[in-house]
Each structure stands twice: as structure tokens, then as C-alpha cells.
Write a protein that holds these residues in place. Structure first.
Motif, PDB file in Angstrom:
ATOM      1  N   GLU A 272     -32.939 -30.718 106.434  1.00 38.31           N
ATOM      2  CA  GLU A 272     -33.011 -29.695 107.481  1.00 38.31           C
ATOM      3  C   GLU A 272     -32.376 -30.201 108.777  1.00 38.31           C
ATOM      4  OE1 GLU A 272     -37.060 -28.621 107.830  1.00 38.31           O
ATOM      5  OE2 GLU A 272     -37.134 -27.549 105.889  1.00 38.31           O
ATOM      6  N   GLU A 273     -32.644 -31.465 109.101  1.00 36.51           N
ATOM      7  CA  GLU A 273     -32.066 -32.048 110.309  1.00 36.51           C
ATOM      8  C   GLU A 273     -30.542 -32.140 110.204  1.00 36.51           C
ATOM      9  OE1 GLU A 273     -32.404 -36.123 113.003  1.00 36.51           O
ATOM     10  OE2 GLU A 273     -33.681 -35.809 111.260  1.00 36.51           O
ATOM     11  N   GLN A 278     -24.753 -30.175 111.232  1.00 34.84           N
ATOM     12  CA  GLN A 278     -23.531 -29.634 110.639  1.00 34.84           C
ATOM     13  C   GLN A 278     -23.048 -28.391 111.381  1.00 34.84           C
ATOM     14  OE1 GLN A 278     -23.931 -28.666 106.509  1.00 34.84           O
ATOM     15  NE2 GLN A 278     -21.780 -28.059 106.279  1.00 34.84           N
ATOM     16  N   GLN A 279     -23.982 -27.538 111.825  1.00 35.60           N
ATOM     17  CA  GLN A 279     -23.594 -26.328 112.564  1.00 35.60           C
ATOM     18  C   GLN A 279     -22.897 -26.687 113.866  1.00 35.60           C
ATOM     19  OE1 GLN A 279     -27.262 -24.157 112.960  1.00 35.60           O
ATOM     20  NE2 GLN A 279     -27.176 -23.338 110.841  1.00 35.60           N
ATOM     21  N   ARG A 280     -23.407 -27.719 114.554  1.00 35.50           N
ATOM     22  CA  ARG A 280     -22.764 -28.139 115.794  1.00 35.50           C
ATOM     23  C   ARG A 280     -21.353 -28.699 115.531  1.00 35.50           C
ATOM     24  NH1 ARG A 280     -28.066 -30.070 116.724  1.00 35.50           N
ATOM     25  NH2 ARG A 280     -27.437 -32.195 116.168  1.00 35.50           N
ATOM     26  N   LEU A 281     -21.216 -29.427 114.438  1.00 36.48           N
ATOM     27  CA  LEU A 281     -19.902 -29.986 114.093  1.00 36.48           C
ATOM     28  C   LEU A 281     -18.893 -28.886 113.725  1.00 36.48           C
ATOM     29  CD1 LEU A 281     -20.910 -33.127 111.981  1.00 36.48           C
ATOM     30  CD2 LEU A 281     -19.873 -33.102 114.246  1.00 36.48           C
ATOM     31  N   GLU A 282     -19.385 -27.843 113.050  1.00 32.91           N
ATOM     32  CA  GLU A 282     -18.486 -26.748 112.671  1.00 32.91           C
ATOM     33  C   GLU A 282     -17.969 -26.008 113.893  1.00 32.91           C
ATOM     34  OE1 GLU A 282     -20.640 -24.311 109.970  1.00 32.91           O
ATOM     35  OE2 GLU A 282     -20.224 -25.590 108.219  1.00 32.91           O
ATOM     36  N   GLU A 283     -18.825 -25.846 114.922  1.00 32.77           N
ATOM     37  CA  GLU A 283     -18.363 -25.194 116.142  1.00 32.77           C
ATOM     38  C   GLU A 283     -17.276 -26.018 116.822  1.00 32.77           C
ATOM     39  OE1 GLU A 283     -21.838 -24.707 118.458  1.00 32.77           O
ATOM     40  OE2 GLU A 283     -22.694 -23.087 117.208  1.00 32.77           O
TER      41      GLU A 283
END
Length: 951
Positions: A272-273, A278-283
Motif C-alpha cells: 500500500e505504501e 508510485q502515483q507521485r512518480l507517475e505524475e
């Protein structure tokens, strides 16, 4: 062995392979030994048979040569016998080495050879040289020549038959033993296959089936099945080890399952962490991709400007890239030159023309020229821009200036964005693109100026009638003109660019003796040449001779390159060769008869000769003098034909009579040839000069005789071809090479062949034939097969209507021009009338001048053709004077057809055309048509049928 299935399998396979190899090698050794033994014996028998056959053949040839000598007493037969004797000694020596103690046959051959060459043949030769026929017969009877020869040959035949039987028996024995060995090998293969099957069965039972069982067990373990026991754990080999290992592994997995479940729960928390990270890296990655795409579009835009030198392609690339990069919907770029070159994206023609019409008067563009800054116009969108949207919204038109280095406005670029305005930051960013566009336009202008200069230089080079090649100081090819490609036969190719070795290699492939050419080129490029020019031959068809000049170029006192000039001197070279050959040929042809004349004359002056010998000498002198006269006449005829002074006195001639007269003349000069005249044409009358036609067929028949030196049949066939009559002259002589046929009718041309050179001739005969036939509106052709003879075909216009009535047609067509013909020669009048009718004229013929004048005054014609010399009538001059004196006939064109050469007088009397007999009939029709067209005669002029023969 029991503890390792692998070792067991390996040892079994090695043992099997060793046994197999030993047996195969043994069988192969036996077959090789068998073959070698029998082949050696067969080779011995074959060589013996060959020796016997050779000896028999040599003796047969010797007997034949001996009988030929007795019959003809020629030394060459004795030479052949001696040569056969040497060959027999060689073969007898071979025989002694091959018969290993069996010397009875060898001794018999040696004794027979010694008897024939030592006792029998020399005695026959001696009697023959003494012409003692009785002695020859007595020797044959005393020594039994024929019987002894037959007996000896029968011995050789029996021995050859015996050897043949032995060889056949030995060959059969070899084949039987070979078949038996092959049968043994087949049985051996069957045994090996059975052993292999037994080994394979043991392998499957001991190893393959247990491994399959273990594989199925492992598959069940992989899907989570519970296994309580394992087979094969008590075996000591690899299968047992593997079974015990699987059993231990299953026990460990079951004990570790609980521990893994606990660890899984901890991993879910960590997952979960990681998801939030990963979402921050995709942005961040998305933002990086946008920047990368922006840089990519910039690179594509710059590459589009760099990679093209075509104006239209460049403008299209600029506007497409700018519309895409500025996120606009449409755009336009216009160059401010004379042609207003432009490119658009998303605009129709009406919008483009509206912009072009206002570009010079637009206040915004005028201000932009002064401020050198872009500007934006905000406006309401048009219905066409809104599409299906009903509510109005704003559109923004951005106009960007493109300046050159001297601050001159070179182009205007305009893009339109719908609903979103251009920010100041964006507009400043577009300034860099405009500068890049400016550089590309300047580069394009420089390239076009350079290209125009290059094309001008190339056009200048192409206008030169010599081949030109320009290279730099290192030999790299810079320029060539089209003439050089034509000379080198490279019309559809290009000379290789790059270093000198490229184009020099290409020239080497085209030139004969290329090493000398390469040396000249290299020395010229490096400034070392001593010769001003170099002559070489090209491998073209036909071959070309080229003279090459080299000139060093200087710039500011330093060498900057070399210019090569290629002159095609093929014609000059051929003329020089022809002159040399002509002088040699003429010298030979003139000196030979002169030598005969002078020689026989000297004999007659210095010796007292019998009357019959004097007559013979005088006849030879007369023939040689005629030959000289004929040669001189040929030279004079060629000169007249070239100068256009050759005259022809044409009349109606029967080709059959001409051909038969020429054939009778040729028969006197040869006794080797058979002449056949085959007449197949019903009509054989032509209009021609009889003496010149006799000269034509005389030359052709003389050539047929000369170029069939071994005699044969000469066939002259006369046949009809619609409006022409053809004469075929065929011989069975040397024939003509295919490559010589195109030049056969050229002056002084002779085939370069020793067999023909010794025949003699000046090479003028066929050229005279062609000119005479051409003057008679005919043609001459040749077909030949080298070594099988030639056929020359002469075609002449046929005169069929010679005796037809000259009655006039009943009616004149409305579009026909009316011609009055005044001619008292009915035959010529018939020809002229047919010629004019064939060209669409209506012809009225008169033989009396007064009658013709009366008819002309009653019914005015469009033209008049008149002969000057008219029998039993006023002459043509009187007719012309009276017609010119009448007002209504003074403008009628009058054409004079006469044998008198008074052209100036005809012009004085106002004749529209003057034709001196004989003339080509088509000239009269062409004269009349030309004059009538110039006078713009009302009505239709009937032009000649282009498919009609010129005659």
C-alpha cells in the motif's frame, strides 16, 4: 554399474558403436580389396585390347597409304607410312611391357612389321619409282603380300576377341562377388537394428518410465497436491537419489507454509505504501514526458528546415510544424517575393487569396515592418470555424515576422488559435522559431543562387560539341557535359563521383589498352604529363576513336584543377584508314593490268613471235586495257554521282533482255559456273537508262563469279512485286559476314578477309550499283549466310500501262486541279499522266501545240506542262509565248519538261518550273503542288498519298 544408470547407458552405447564400426570397416575393407583386385585385372585386359586395336588401325592405315602411293606416287603417302612406322614401334614397345613373357604375339607383330617395312614395301617403292608395273605384280605374287597381310590381321582379330571374352568373364565374376558382399552387409544391418531395439527397450524400462513417473509427481507438487509417499526411494542410482530429494523437499515446503502466510500479511502493508509512492512518480514522469515531447517537436521542426532545399517542401514543412507546435487550427506563410510563394494549413483558396490581396495594404503588417514585432488580433470566430458549436467564441490570429540578416522583412507567418489566446511567454518562445526559419530561407536563397550558377555552367558545357570533364587538384570529378556521356556511351548512366579512382575505373572498362590511358590521366592530374594529347579506342559498337587533351587550371597562381577535352575523331580516323586502304588498293588494281600490258608489249617489241602467240598477247593486252578502262570509269562515275553531274537517258527497257545479255557476257569469262535465268514476272518493263542498268547487273554478276571462286550455280530470278519488278542474283560462294553487310555499299569498302583480299577489286562496284538504282527510284538489298553464298535483290518501279490508251476520263472531280499536258512521246506522256493522276490531278493530254492552245483558251486549266521539242507541231517556246500574251492565260503556271538544257531561257519566258529529262516523275507533281499552294488556288489541292512510292 548398479549405482549409476548414466554410466550403464554410456557403456552400453559405446560397446554398441564399437561393434558397429568394426563390422562396417571390415565389410568396407573387403569390398575395396575386391574392387581393386578385379579393376587391376580389367585394366590390364583393357590396355592390351587398346594396344591391339591401335596396332591394327596403324597397319590398316599403312596398307592404305602404301596402295595410295602405288596408285598416285605422291611423297606424302610415304611420309605418312614412315610416321605410322614410328607409332608402331612405340605400340610394340608398350606391348612387350604388358604381355609379361607371352612373347609369341609380340614376336609375330615385330616380325610382320620388319617384313613389311624392310622387305616388302621398299621393293614396291623401288619398282614404282622405276615405273616397273610387272615387278610390282611379281613381288606381290612371290611374297604373298595380300595373303600374309590377311593372315596377320586375323591373328590380331583372334587375340582381340580372346581378350574381350576374358574381360567379360572377369567382369561377371566381379559383379557376383560384389552382390554377395552387399547381401552380407544387408544382413549385418538387420542384426544391428535388432540389437538397437533390445538396448532401447532396456533404456525405456530402466530410465525413461521412472523419470516420467517422477515428472508427474513433480507436476502434482507444483499445483499444491499432497504427496504422502514416493516410489523408487530404495534404488541406488540417479532415479533413487532424485526420488529421495523430492520427498525431503515436500516435507520442507509443508513446514514452511505457515511461516510464509505470516510474511505475506506484512508484505501487503508494504504494498500500500509503495502504491502511493508510485502515483507521485507517475505524475513527475508525465511532466517529464511533456517536456520531452516539446523538445521532440522543436527538433522535428528544426530537422524539417535543415533537411530540404526545395522551396515548396520547405514552406509546407514550416507551416505544418508551426501549426502543430503553436496548437493552432490553421496557418499561412507567404514569402514577400515577386511570386508570393506560400504554403497553408487548413485554409481554402478564397481565404488565401483574400490575405494575399490585403498583405501590401494591411496596417498591422505595415506597423510590423517598422516595429519588427509580432502582433495578435482578437476577433469573433466565423461560422465555418465554429462548426457545430452555435455559441460564438473568440479566435486569435498571431502574425509573426521573419526578417533576414539585413532587417529586411522576408516572409509573414500567420496562425489562428480558436478559443485560447496566445500568452506573451509563448509569443517570445516563437521568436526563436522565426529566427531559425530566417536562417533556412537564407540558406535556400544561397542554394538556389549556387544551383542557378551550376546549371548555367552545365548548360555552357553541354552546348560544347566536345566532351568536357573537370576535376580538382586531387582528381575528384566536378563537372561533365552530356557530349562526354554520348562519346563514352553513358547516356543512361552517370560518371562515378568521388575520388579519381572511381571515374578512372569506369573509363578503364570502356577503353582498349586502358593502362596507357590511366597513365596519361594520372600524369595530367598531377601535372607531370609530357604529351599534349592522347588517342585511345573505346569498346563501343561500333568502335570509337577519341583524342584526349588535358589542360591545367590555375587560380591565384596555384593549381586548382585539370580540364580534360574529349574529341571524337572516329570519322577522321576512318577517313584516314580509308584513304590509306584506297591508295593501296588502287595501286594494286592499276599496277597489275599495267604490268601485264607493259610486259606483253615488251615481249612483242623484243622478240619474234608466231602470229598465233602475237594474237594471244594482243588479246591479253586488250583485256587488261579494258580492265583499266573499267576501273577509271568507276572512279569517274563515282565522281559524277557525288557532284550530281551524272546524267541518265531513260527509256522503256525489258529487264529480261538486259539480264540475258549480261549473263551471256559473263559466261565467256568463266567455265566453272552454271548460269540459270528464271523469269517469273509477266511484266518486266521499267523506265531506265539501259547502259546504266547493264552496268548494275554486270557488276552484280561479276561479283557473284569472283566471290564464288570454286564455281557453282548462279541463279538470276526475275519476279513481280505489285508495282515493282525484283531481280534476285544468288550465288553459292563465300558469303558475307553479318557485321560487314551495313557497310557493303559504302565507297571503297572491302571486307577485311584474306580470302577476299586476294580476289581484288576497288570497292566501288556496289556503291555505283546503289547510286544508279537510287536514281531509278529503286532499291538494292542483300541477304547472305557466310560460307553458303549471297543473294542481291534489285527492285525497280514497274511500267505496266506503257501501251494503254491515253483516253481522257469523262468527268473532272470538283476538288481536282486541272493539268494540261503537251507531250508528243506517248510512252513518256503515259508515265507523266499516271504520276499526276496518282497525286489527285485531272489530266488532259495533247500532242499538237495548236490544239492544246485552243483547248486551254476554251477551258482554263490550273497548270500546263509542255515539252519544247514537238514533232509536226509548233514548238514549246511558241506555246508559252502565245499563252503569256493572252490576258486570261498569262498567270497560268507553265512547267517545261524537255531534254534541252536552257533553264535561263525558260525563266526568261516566265516558266514556273524547268525539268531536264530524264527526271524523277515525283518532282513534277511536287513542283505543281508547291506552285498551286503558293498561288492559293481556290478549291482543294489533292496532296500525294504518303503511302505511295516516290516514283
Amino acid at each position: 554399474m548398479n549405482k549409476s544408470s548414466v554410466k550403464k547407458t554410456i557403456r552400453m552405447n559405446i560397446s554398441f558403436i564399437l561393434i558397429l564400426l568394426i563390422c562396417i570397416l571390415g565389410l568396407r575393407w573387403y569390398q575395396v580389396q575386391l574392387k581393386n583386385t578385379y579393376d587391376q585385372q580389367l585394366d590390364v585386359l583393357t590396355e592390351r585390347m587398346d594396344i591391339i586395336q591401335t596396332i591394327e588401325s596403324l597397319f590398316d592405315d599403312t596398307f592404305y597409304q602404301g596402295r595410295s602411293y602405288i596408285a598416285f606416287e605422291l611423297q606424302l603417302f610415304l611420309d605418312k607410312i614412315d610416321k605410322n612406322g614410328n607409332l608402331l614401334d612405340t605400340e610394340i614397345s608398350r606391348m612387350e611391357t604388358k604381355w609379361d613373357g607371352e612373347d609369341v604375339l609380340v614376336r609375330e607383330v615385330r616380325l610382320f612389321k620388319d617384313w613389311y617395312y624392310t622387305d616388302y614395301l621398299p621393293l614396291l617403292v623401288t619398282y614404282k619409282q622405276e615405273n616397273n608395273q610387272a615387278g610390282i605384280q611379281q613381288v606381290a605374287l612371290d611374297q604373298g603380300g595380300v595373303e600374309r597381310v590377311d593372315a596377320f590381321l586375323s591373328i590380331l582379330t583372334r587375340e582381340y576377341a580372346q581378350l574381350s571374352l576374358e574381360r567379360e568373364s572377369l567382369q561377371a565374376e566381379k559383379e557376383d562377388k560384389t552382390a554377395n558382399s552387399q547381401l552380407v552387409f544387408f544382413v549385418f544391418i538387420l542384426v544391428i537394428i535388432m540389437i538397437f531395439l533390445v538396448i532401447f527397450r532396456l533404456f525405456v524400462r530402466q530410465l525413461a518410465l521412472p523419470l516420467q513417473d517422477l515428472a508427474e509427481t513433480a507436476s502434482q507438487i507444483s499445483i499444491g497436491a499432497y504427496i504422502d509417499s514416493f516410489n523408487y526411494t530404495k534404488r541406488n542410482d540417479e532415479v533413487g537419489v532424485l526420488s529421495r530429494s523430492l520427498e525431503k523437499m515436500v516435507q520442507k515446503l509443508q513446514s514452511s507454509e505457515t511461516e510464509l502466510m505470516n510474511q505475506n500479511e506484512e508484505l501487503l502493508v508494504q504494498q500500500e505504501e509503495l502504491t502511493s509512492q508510485q502515483q507521485r512518480l507517475e505524475e513527475a514522469f508525465q511532466k517529464s514526458r511533456e517536456n520531452e515531447e516539446l523538445l521532440s517537436r522543436r527538433n522535428q521542426f528544426i530537422n524539417g528546415l535543415i533537411n530540404t532545399l526545395d522551396r515548396k517542401e520547405l514552406l509546407d514543412s514550416i507551416i505544418d510544424s508551426m501549426v502543430h507546435f503553436t496548437k493552432s487550427t490553421k496557418g499561412l506563410i507567404v514569402l514577400l517575393d515577386e511570386n508570393k510563394s506560400r504554403a497553408s494549413h487548413g485554409l481554402n483558396n478564397q481565404e488565401i487569396q483574400q490575405f494575399l490581396a490585403s498583405i501590401d495594404e494591411s496596417a498591422g503588417i505595415t506597423k510590423m515592418k517598422r516595429t519588427m514585432e509580432p502582433f495578435v488580433v482578437r476577433r469573433e470566430s466565423t461560422p465555418g470555424e465554429r462548426g457545430y458549436v452555435t455559441e460564438p467564441y473568440s479566435s486569435y490570429d498571431l502574425t509573426l515576422p521573419i526578417f533576414l540578416k539585413d532587417s529586411e522583412l522576408a516572409a509573414v507567418l500567420m496562425v489562428t488559435r480558436l478559443g485560447h489566446k496566445f500568452s506573451d511567454k509563448e509569443i517570445k518562445g516563437f521568436d526563436g522559431f522565426c529566427k531559425q526559419i530566417s536562417l533556412s530561407l537564407e540558406k535556400l536563397n544561397l542554394y538556389q543562387e549556387s544551383e542557378n550558377s551550376r546549371k548555367m555552367v552545365q548548360n555552357i558545357l553541354n552546348s560544347i560539341h566536345e566532351g568536357i570533364q573537370l576535376v580538382n587538384e586531387e582528381g575528384e570529378l566536378l563537372h561533365v557535359n552530356e557530349k562526354l556521356k554520348e562519346i563514352l556511351g553513358l547516356e543512361n548512366q552517370t560518371l562515378l563521383r568521388g575520388p579519381s579512382k572511381n571515374w578512372i575505373r569506369q573509363l578503364k572498362e570502356k577503353a582498349e589498352h586502358p593502362d596507357q590511358l590511366v597513365a596519361f590521366l594520372q600524369s595530367s592530374i598531377h601535372g607531370e604529363q609530357q604529351d599534349e594529347s592522347f588517342i585511345f579506342q573505346l569498346k563501343t559498337i561500333p568502335a570509337r576513336m577519341v583524342q584526349l587533351y588535358a589542360q591545367t587550371l590555375y587560380r591565384d597562381g596555384k593549381k586548382s584543377g585539370t580540364i580534360f577535352e574529349y574529341h571524337d575523331i572516329t570519322k577522321q580516323y576512318e577517313v584516314d584508314q580509308m584513304k590509306s586502304e584506297f591508295v593501296s588498293t588502287v595501286s594494286h588494281e592499276l599496277r597489275t593490268p599495267l604490268s601485264s600490258v607493259l610486259g606483253f608489249t615488251e615481249l612483242m617489241l623484243n622478240k619474234e613471235l608466231k602470229p598465233e602467240r602475237q594474237r594471244k598477247y594482243l588479246l591479253t593486252i586488250s583485256q587488261e586495257a579494258k580492265r583499266l578502262t573499267s576501273l577509271i570509269n568507276d572512279f569517274l562515275d563515282v565522281q559524277k554521282m557525288e557532284s550530281g553531274k551524272q546524267t541518265y537517258h531513260k527509256d522503256f527497257c525489258d529487264l529480261q533482255h538486259i539480264v540475258e545479255d549480261v549473263v551471256r557476257t559473263q559466261k565467256v569469262n568463266t567455265d566453272k559456273h552454271e548460269f540459270v535465268v528464271d523469269v517469273q514476272a509477266a511484266h518486266r518493263t521499267v523506265l531506265g537508262d539501259q547502259d546504266k542498268l547493264i552496268q548494275v547487273f554486270g557488276n552484280l554478276l561479276s561479283n557473284a563469279v569472283k566471290y564464288s571462286p570454286n564455281g557453282g550455280k548462279i541463279i538470276v530470278k526475275i519476279r513481280g512485286e505489285q508495282t515493282r519488278v525484283a531481280v534476285d542474283i544468288s550465288d553459292e560462294g563465300l558469303g558475307i559476314p553479318p557485321e560487314a553487310i551495313p557497310n557493303l555499299f559504302a565507297k571503297f569498302y572491302r571486307i577485311d578477309n584474306t580470302d577476299r583480299r586476294k580476289i581484288g577489286g576497288t570497292g566501288l562496284g556496289l556503291s555505283i550499283v546503289k547510286e544508279i538504282i537510287k536514281a531509278h527510284d529503286g532499291d538494292v538489298q542483300v541477304k547472305s549466310e557466310q560460307g553458303a553464298g549471297s543473294t542481291f535483290t534489285v527492285r525497280l518501279p514497274l511500267v505496266i500501262d506503257q501501251g494503254d490508251s491515253l483516253a481522257e476520263p469523262e468527268e473532272k472531280g470538283e476538288s481536282q486541279a486541272h493539268i494540261v499536258l503537251v507531250e508528243d512521246d506517248l510512252s513518256l506522256a503515259s508515265l507523266l499522266k499516271d504520276e499526276l493522276k496518282d497525286n489527285g490531278f485531272f489530266v488532259t493530254h495533247y500532242t499538237d501545240g495548236d490544239t492544246a492552245i485552243e483547248a486551254i483558251l476554251n477551258k482554263l486549266p490550273d497548270a500546263v506542262v509542255v515539252d519544247i521539242m514537238l514533232e509536226n507541231s509548233i514548238d514549246g517556246w511558241s506555246i508559252i509565248k502565245r499563252l503569256k500574251a493572252e490576258p486570261k492565260t498569262e498567270n497560268i503556271p507553265i512547267f517545261i519538261s524537255t531534254a534541252m538544257d536552257e533553264k535561263e531561257k525558260g525563266q526568261y519566258f516566265g516558266a514556273a518550273g524547268y525539268l531536264t529529262k530524264p527526271f524523277q516523275l515525283s518532282r513534277l507533281s511536287n513542283y505543281i503542288l508547291q506552285v498551286l499552294l503558293e498561288n492559293e488556288r481556290e478549291g482543294q489541292i489533292m496532296l500525294p498519298n504518303p503511302e505511295k512510292d516516290e516514283s
